[in-house]
Design an enzyme around this catalytic site. Structure first.
Site, short mmCIF file in Angstrom:
data_model
loop_
_atom_site.label_atom_id
_atom_site.label_comp_id
_atom_site.label_asym_id
_atom_site.label_seq_id
_atom_site.Cartn_x
_atom_site.Cartn_y
_atom_site.Cartn_z
N GLY C 147 35.73 63.73 8.78
CA GLY C 147 37.02 63.11 8.49
C GLY C 147 36.89 61.60 8.37
O GLY C 147 35.90 61.00 8.82
N CYS C 148 37.89 60.98 7.77
CA CYS C 148 37.84 59.54 7.53
C CYS C 148 37.85 58.76 8.83
O CYS C 148 37.02 57.86 9.03
CB CYS C 148 38.99 59.12 6.62
N TYR C 149 38.77 59.08 9.75
CA TYR C 149 38.80 58.38 11.03
C TYR C 149 37.50 58.60 11.79
O TYR C 149 36.98 57.69 12.43
CB TYR C 149 39.96 58.88 11.90
N ALA C 150 36.99 59.83 11.73
CA ALA C 150 35.76 60.15 12.46
C ALA C 150 34.60 59.31 11.93
O ALA C 150 33.78 58.80 12.69
CB ALA C 150 35.45 61.64 12.34
#
Lengths: 343, 343, 343, 343
Positions: C147-150
Site C-alpha cells: 500500500g501507499c502508506y506502507a
C-alpha cells in the site's frame, strides 16, 4: 547534438531542460546563467531537480557557448535576451529564444508594449515567429518562440480567421492562466494567501502577448482589426485556457466550424480537436497537446472556442522543442511528452 | 419574528440559517426537512454547525409551519419547492423561495430549461423576482430569489442595458463559480481529484440561469435579443465572477460607462463600483457585497465589466435576507455581513 | 512482452497503464474490466487519456487473459481481487496485485482489518510482499504490491528498525495523503467543497495499512510491538508524506542515523536520502522516487524522519513496475519516471 | 472606549481591526503605522477592506496614542514591538501585544530563540502571558498575546499535563498551519507555485513558539522536560492543526482522558471538546473556537489529541480580544465570532 540553455533557473528553462534530457537527438546539455559568476551545482539553484542532479551551472560566455554547442536556447527574460543574443545573431549561430524580445517585427510596437528599447530592426525582420503548427522553422537561424497566451489563442483562432468564418471585429478572448506563467519572481499577485481561493485580472488591454497575436492574425487576414483580450490569474499552478468568442460570418454554422478545425489540424499530432466536447484544463497538463473544442450557438450567432495548453510545455519549453525539431529536421514528436499527470 | 427554513441542510440553507441567527428582527428560527421523518439534532445532519448547535431539524408539516412562523424560506431544490409551496400560496402566507421554480413567468420557458412540469401559471405571474437592488419586495407575498449567476450578471449588466450603452446583440458573459454553487450532492465534476487544479466548463447554452437573466434584461430593454453565457467551474469553494463583454453603442466611452454605474448604484449600499480597478474574487467572499469594475477599450470599442459576489451569500442567503428586509420593511442592512474573510 | 491490466479505470490502474505504455520491454497491453460486459473504447471510460487513445477495454475472461498475456496486473479493489486471482494462482500464472488482498500472511489479521473473508491461507503464504527495495520479486509468481502508506512508512523506518536505533515501543507515524489515494469513488470526504481548505483525519487506529506495516517491521525486528499511525487527508491531489517520530536508543545520535540511511540506501536508485534537509511533498510527485530526510533532536532524544512519495506512482503503479522488472529480470529502472512535474 | 492599533496592515492587525469594528464596547478605533510618515487612507494600504473603508492610517506618535486612546494593541513584528512598547510600559498604559517580544520571562531564552536583544527584564517579568482560558488578564497592564502554534498546542496539552496523565518525556506535536500564519511578507516558501500542491516543513527544532509552550507547560508541571515540535506549511490560507501524541501514564485510559478534557473546559465557551470525534480544520475557520478531540489507543498506550484553531482569530486577533475583555471586565464573548465560513 550538444545544446546550450541560458536561463535554466526560471520555470520555462527548468521545463525545457527536463524535456531536453530525454530528447533522443541530444547528447549533451550545457547550462549557463546569464549573471552567473562561477560554476555552481544546478541542484543548489533549483532544488526541484532533486539531490541526484549533478550538472553544473556555468558562467556566461558567448564564445564558449558557440564553441561547445550547436544551438542555444534562451530562457532569459524579455529585455535581457535582446542584448545577449547579439553575438549569436552576428555569427549566424542557431538560437531558439523563449523571450518576447524578437517576436514583434515592428520595433515601435515592441517599444509600445514592452516599454524597453527594441532589438535591431534587421534582426527582428530575420527572426522567425515559431508558432510550430503554422510556421516551419526549417532554414531559419533565429526562432522567436511564441508566448503561452499567444499559442493557445492563435491555435484556437486559426481556422476561424484563415477561413473567414467570423465577423472580423468581433473577437473576444477571455484567457486564464495558472501561476507558473508569472514565473519564479515573488510578487503580491502570486503570494499564496493572495492567490489561493481567488481570481485576479491583470494586464487588461496592456498584456504583452496581444501584439504578437495580432501580428500573426493579420498575416492570416489583414482585415481583422483588433482583439479584446483579458487575462485572469487562476489559483492553480499549471495550465492555460483561452475561451474565445466571435460572431459567426453570414452562413456559418456549427458544421462549418467543426470542418474548419478538423481540416486545419488533421495532420497536427499535438492539436486535438474534440468537437463540441469542450476540453478541461487538466486534460493537457504535463503534455505538449493543445486541446480545442468549439460550439456554435445559433441563438446568439456566436462561436465559442475553448483552447487549453500546459503553459510551461506547449506554451514554452515544449514548443521550443517543436521548433528545435523543425530546425534540425528531427522527428516532429522527438522529446515531447504525450501523457498527462494522472489523475 | 419567528421564521421557518425548509431545506437547511443544503449549502444555501446552511448559510441562510447562519445569517438569520444574527438578524436583529428574528427571535426564533424553526428548521424543517422536506423529507425529514422525525426530529433530529441539526448538528448530526450538518456537522459544520459545530458541537454546540442544539437546534432540532423538524419533520415537514405545512400547517405547523404556518401556525408557528410568520414567514418561510424554501432552500429546497428546483422541482421540489414547486409542490411544497402550493399550500402556502393558497394561504397567502409569506414565502421567500431560493429555488428556481417560480422565477420564470412563462411556464413554457420553465419546462424548456428545467425539463420539469412548471408551477401554476397564476402563481408564476404573482411571484416577485427579487433582484434586491432593482425590484422591491414590499407588498409581495411570494418572492423568487434570483440565482447566483443571474445576480452577478444582472447587476453587472443593468446600467449598460437600462441606459442603452451597448450594441444590443453583442452581450457575452464568461462566468466562473466556485464549487459551493454546485451544492452538496456528490458528482464527478466536484470530486476533489477532478476539480482541483482544473477548470471545467459546463451547461454551455443550457444553463438554467440564462432565461431568468433574459427575462429581467428584457424588462429593461425588450430589444436585447439574447445573451451568450458560459459557466466555468473553478477550483475554489466560494465566489462567483461574471466577466461581461459588450460592444459600446455609438458615442459611448469610458466616462459614460462610469457615470452610468455610479448613477445607478449611488444609493445601493451593497453594490460597490470600483471604476477601472477590476475587483478580485476574494474581496467580496464572506460579505453581501457585489463589487463591479468596468474598462472601456477604444481599440476594440468593447466594454469589459467584471462583477463578483459571494455565491452563497449575495447569490443565495444574503439576497434572501435583503428580500426579507424589504418584505417586512426592516433596515435594509439588517442581518447582512459587510466584512470579508481575511486575509 | 504482452501484459494485461484488470481494473484500468481506477486511479492506480490508470497510472500503471500510462507507465507501461512507455516500458521498453512491453510490446502490448491488453486492458480488462472485471465487470465489463462488452468491449468499449477506454477513452469513453477514462476521458483523461485524451481523444487519441483508441485502446479497447475488454470483457473479463480469465482464460483469455492467460492465453493472450504473459503477466497480469490487478488494479481492482480489495475484496474483488481475492476471487479474481484464484484461477491465475491455480495456473501458476504471474500476477502483480495492487490490492491489499494478499499482503497479510495471517488470514485472521486480514479479516480483522478488512472485515471481509480472507483468501486461501496457502495462497497468502506463497504471495510475495513486494516492497521493492527490500524484497526481491525474482522467482515469485504472485506479488502483493504494498500500500501507499506502507511504502512511505516502511522505507522511512527500515534503517531505524533493522539497525535497532530506536526505543522499540516509541514509534509514531503522522501520515498525510492527497485525495488520489482515496480513489475515484465519490465520497463526502473527497467532495471538493469539503476537502478544499481543510484537513480531515480518518481511519484512526483502524487503517488497513497498519497490519502490513507491522508484519514487515516484525520481520526486521520481532520485538517492535506496535505502531501509532495517523492518516490525514490533504487538500492536494497527489503526494504522500509520512512524518515519523521515535525515541533514539541509548547512544544513538544524528550521525548514527545518517549513516544508517546512507548505508541502507546506497545502492537504491529510487530512494534519495537528503540528510537533515527534509523533503517537500512536491519534490517527488510525478516520479518513482522516495525522498527521505532525518533530524535527531538531542533535547528530546527523538529522531524525526520525513519520507515522501508520489502515492499513485511509488505508492502503486511505479512500485508494481519495480516488481515487474525484478520478476522478469529487466533493468531495474525500466519504465520508471525519474522526473517530477515542474514547477 | 477608544482603542489604538499599531500595525494594522499585517494579517493579524487586519483581522484584529475587523473584529474590533463590531465590538460593542469600542466606540472608536485609531490606526497607526509604526513607520507611517503621514496619514494615508487605509484602503490604499489594504485593498481587502474594500472601497468603502475610509479610515486613515495615522503616523506613529506614542504620546498622541496615549492621549487619544485607552488601550493600544501592537500587531507589529517581534523585534519592532520591543522598542515601541517602552514609553507605554513606563506610563503604565494598557498594552495588548500580539508579537513575541514579551512572552518569554527569561531574556536569555528570548535571545536564544529570536536572535535579537531581549526587552527589559523587569518588563518581561511584569508582562502577562495571555493564554485566555488559563491566565486571567484582569489587573494586568501589559498582555503578551500567545503565538498561534502555542495556543492550539497548549489548549490541547493542558488537561494532560495539569492532571499528570502522560509520560512526561513523551510529548510530540506534529503541527500544521495555513500560509496566513507566515504573514504578508513575500517569501519563496509562500510563493503560490511553490506552496500549492505541496507540504513544506520548516523551523524544525528552532520554531520561536517552542519556548513559550515549554514555559507555560512547566508552570503546570515543572517535570515535563521538553517537547518534540514540528511545523508543516499547508496549501491552505487559514487554519492551524496541532496533532499531539503522548504515552499515557500508568492506569490512564480513554475515559480518564475524556473526563480531564470535559472537566477542564466545561466553563470555557470557546473550547469545544468533541471526544473521539476528531475535529477537521475547517470547522473552526472564521470563528474564535478551539475544537479538540482525543483518542486513546490501548495497543500503543498512546493518547492522540487533535486541536484546531483559526490561526488569525483564536491564534491572534480573537485571543487578543479575549484578553481585552478580561482586562476591562467586559462580557467574555463580546466581539468574538462564533460562526464559521460555510460551506
Amino acid at each position: 547534438m550538444k545544446v546550450a540553455i541560458v536561463g535554466v533557473t526560471g520555470y520555462a528553462g527548468m521545463v525545457l531542460y527536463q524535456l531536453l534530457k530525454s530528447h533522443p537527438e541530444v547528447s549533451q546539455i550545457n547550462l549557463y546563467g546569464h549573471d552567473q559568476k562561477q560554476a555552481q551545482p544546478l541542484y543548489e539553484a533549483v532544488p526541484q531537480f532533486g539531490p541526484t542532479e549533478t550538472t553544473l551551472l556555468l558562467p556566461y560566455d558567448a564564445d564558449a557557448i558557440m564553441a561547445d554547442n550547436q544551438v542555444v536556447f534562451f530562457a532569459t527574460s524579455a529585455g535581457i535576451t535582446n542584448a545577449l543574443a547579439v553575438p549569436f545573431i552576428k555569427a549566424h549561430f542557431p538560437v531558439i529564444d523563449l523571450s518576447g524580445d524578437y517576436r514583434l517585427k515592428d520595433p515601435a510596437q515592441y517599444e509600445k508594449w514592452y516599454h524597453k528599447p527594441a532589438a535591431d530592426p534587421k534582426a527582428l525582420q530575420d527572426a522567425h515567429f515559431g508558432l510550430a503548427e503554422f510556421e516551419n522553422a526549417q532554414g531559419h537561424t533565429y526562432i522567436a518562440n511564441p508566448g503561452c497566451y499567444a499559442t493557445a489563442t492563435l491555435l484556437g483562432l486559426a481556422p476561424l480567421v484563415q477561413q473567414h468564418l467570423i465577423v472580423k471585429d468581433s473577437l473576444i478572448v477571455d484567457a486564464k492562466s495558472g501561476t507558473s506563467g508569472a514565473g519564479k519572481k515573488l510578487t503580491t499577485l502570486t503570494h499564496f494567501s493572495q492567490t489561493n481561493e481567488n481570481l485576479q485580472l491583470y494586464g487588461i488591454n496592456t498584456h504583452k502577448h496581444i501584439p504578437e497575436i495580432m501580428q500573426e492574425v493579420q498575416t492570416w487576414d489583414p482585415e481583422v482589426p483588433a482583439l479584446q483580450f483579458t487575462t485572469t490569474l487562476l489559483p492553480v499552478t499549471t495550465g492555460l485556457m483561452a475561451t474565445i468568442y466571435a460572431k459567426a460570418a453570414p452562413g456559418v454554422n456549427g458544421a462549418a466550424v467543426a470542418k474548419a478545425f478538423n481540416d486545419t489540424y488533421q495532420n497536427d499530432f499535438f492539436v486535438r480537436f474534440t468537437s463540441e466536447q469542450l476540453p478541461t484544463l487538466k486534460q493537457v497538463v504535463g503534455s505538449n497537446f493543445t486541446d480545442i473544442g468549439a460550439i456554435y450557438n445559433p441563438v446568439t450567432n456566436t462561436i465559442l472556442v475553448v483552447s487549453v495548453i500546459d503553459n510551461v510545455i506547449k506554451g514554452a519549453g515544449g514548443q521550443a522543442i517543436q521548433n528545435f525539431n523543425q530546425m534540425f529536421n528531427f522527428d516532429p514528436l522527438a522529446g515531447l511528452p504525450t501523457t498527462v499527470a494522472l489523475p
